[in-house]
Each structure stands twice: as C-alpha cells, then as structure tokens.
Motif scaffolding. Structure first.
Motif, PDB file in Angstrom:
ATOM      1  N   THR A 143       0.859  -1.181   0.000  1.00 24.94           N
ATOM      2  CA  THR A 143       0.000   0.000   0.000  1.00 24.94           C
ATOM      3  C   THR A 143       0.897   1.233   0.000  1.00 24.94           C
ATOM      4  OG1 THR A 143      -0.109   0.040   2.423  1.00 24.94           O
ATOM      5  CG2 THR A 143      -1.872  -1.145   1.244  1.00 24.94           C
TER       6      THR A 143
ATOM      7  N   ALA B 181       1.944   8.760  -2.620  1.00 28.69           N
ATOM      8  CA  ALA B 181       1.227   8.948  -3.883  1.00 28.69           C
ATOM      9  C   ALA B 181       1.488  10.339  -4.451  1.00 28.69           C
ATOM     10  CB  ALA B 181      -0.269   8.716  -3.682  1.00 28.69           C
TER      11      ALA B 181
ATOM     12  N   GLU C  70      -2.231   1.246  -7.187  1.00 29.44           N
ATOM     13  CA  GLU C  70      -2.572   2.624  -7.509  1.00 29.44           C
ATOM     14  C   GLU C  70      -3.216   3.285  -6.301  1.00 29.44           C
ATOM     15  OE1 GLU C  70      -4.195   3.391 -11.589  1.00 29.44           O
ATOM     16  OE2 GLU C  70      -4.460   1.221 -11.569  1.00 29.44           O
ATOM     17  N   HIS C  71      -2.912   4.560  -6.132  1.00 27.02           N
ATOM     18  CA  HIS C  71      -3.509   5.347  -5.058  1.00 27.02           C
ATOM     19  C   HIS C  71      -3.508   6.801  -5.498  1.00 27.02           C
ATOM     20  CE1 HIS C  71      -4.657   6.443  -0.991  1.00 27.02           C
ATOM     21  NE2 HIS C  71      -3.633   7.276  -0.920  1.00 27.02           N
ATOM     22  N   ASP C  72      -4.654   7.432  -5.485  1.00 23.06           N
ATOM     23  CA  ASP C  72      -4.797   8.843  -5.871  1.00 23.06           C
ATOM     24  C   ASP C  72      -4.128   9.151  -7.213  1.00 23.06           C
ATOM     25  OD1 ASP C  72      -6.308   9.442  -3.642  1.00 23.06           O
ATOM     26  OD2 ASP C  72      -4.645  10.284  -2.497  1.00 23.06           O
TER      27      ASP C  72
ATOM     28  N   THR D  86       0.919   5.540   1.177  1.00 22.79           N
ATOM     29  CA  THR D  86       0.270   6.642   1.873  1.00 22.79           C
ATOM     30  C   THR D  86      -0.035   7.754   0.873  1.00 22.79           C
ATOM     31  OG1 THR D  86       2.356   7.755   2.370  1.00 22.79           O
ATOM     32  CG2 THR D  86       1.547   6.135   3.998  1.00 22.79           C
ATOM     33  N   ASP D  87      -0.821   8.719   1.337  1.00 20.61           N
ATOM     34  CA  ASP D  87      -1.108   9.890   0.503  1.00 20.61           C
ATOM     35  C   ASP D  87       0.180  10.623   0.146  1.00 20.61           C
ATOM     36  OD1 ASP D  87      -3.834   9.315   0.687  1.00 20.61           O
ATOM     37  OD2 ASP D  87      -4.204  10.812   2.259  1.00 20.61           O
TER      38      ASP D  87
ATOM     39  N   GLN E  92       3.972  -0.990   3.637  1.00 18.88           N
ATOM     40  CA  GLN E  92       3.406   0.325   3.355  1.00 18.88           C
ATOM     41  C   GLN E  92       4.533   1.255   2.903  1.00 18.88           C
ATOM     42  OE1 GLN E  92       2.202   3.161   6.489  1.00 18.88           O
ATOM     43  NE2 GLN E  92       0.220   3.189   5.452  1.00 18.88           N
TER      44      GLN E  92
END
Length: 129
Positions: free
Chosen positions: A7, A13, A60-62, A9-10, A80
């Motif tokens: 994963t 990303a 994928e994230h944001d 984090t913002d 993470q």
C-alpha cells in the motif's frame, strides 16, 4: 480478488505523481524492487516506468501508479510505502513486516520472504471478525 502486495500513503502517492509529472510525457509511474547490496544485505530499488511490464504487480492510489517487480513480491507483501521529508533527508520509506533488521544508516535492510500461511490466517480473521 486478492489483496494488494503493498500500500502507499497519501504522501507517497503525491511524490510519485510529482515525479511522473516532472519526467516527461512517457513517464507512467515508478517500479519498486529489491536488490542485494548494502551492509544489511538488501536494498530497495526505485526506477521510473516508461513502459509497463505485464509481469509486474500494479498498485494505484490517488492516480499514482507503482509497479512491483515479481522477484520482490514475497519480500514486500504487507509493506506500506511512505514519503518523508526531514531536516537530514527526503525520500521514500518502507514499513515492511518482512524486515528483520536494518543497517545503521537506514539504506539497506535484511528481509525474509513473507509467511503466506500467516497472511492467509490473518486475512481470514479479518473477514470473519
């Protein structure tokens, strides 16, 4: 569907998106891998992706895309990815449950392959709980 290998984090990303936007029209994201090296035995690698490899896992994230090299998957399960800026450095960091130790400078780590049976039990517990 299974679970994501890793994963982000913002903050991670946001940084991936900045790298891609500053790297020209061919940039699609980054690729994370593991290589032998450093005083603890292994190092994370990060490369710009201009052409996706169908064998890589994609997270994928944001809007940020991170591909994971197949040879690194067992070492990165449950990890993470974050991005931090401190007075001394800025860069991606990895909170990795498969890490058994790290060198003093933090540039290399010792990793063990993920325990797939333990992950399956953990996942089952989360679903039934």
């Amino acid at each position: 569907m299974g679970f994501a290998v890793m994963t982000m984090t913002d903050a991670a990303a946001d940084r991936v998106n900045q790298i891609v936007s500053n790297s020209g029209p061919d940039a699609k994201g980054i690729r994370v891998g593991i290589k032998k090296g450093g005083c603890a035995g292994m190092e994370y690698t990060i490369d710009l992706v201009t052409e996706a490899n169908a064998k890589d896992d994609l997270i994928e994230h944001d809007g940020a895309k991170v591909w994971i090299e197949p040879s690194a998957v067992l070492y990165l399960l449950g990890t993470q990815m974050d991005f931090e800026i401190t007075k001394m450095r800025s860069g991606f960091t990895f909170v990795n449950p498969n890490q058994t130790s790290a060198c003093g400078c933090g540039e290399s780590v010792e990793l063990k392959p993920a325990d797939l049976a333990a992950l399956a039990k953990q996942r089952e517990s989360g679903i039934t709980a």
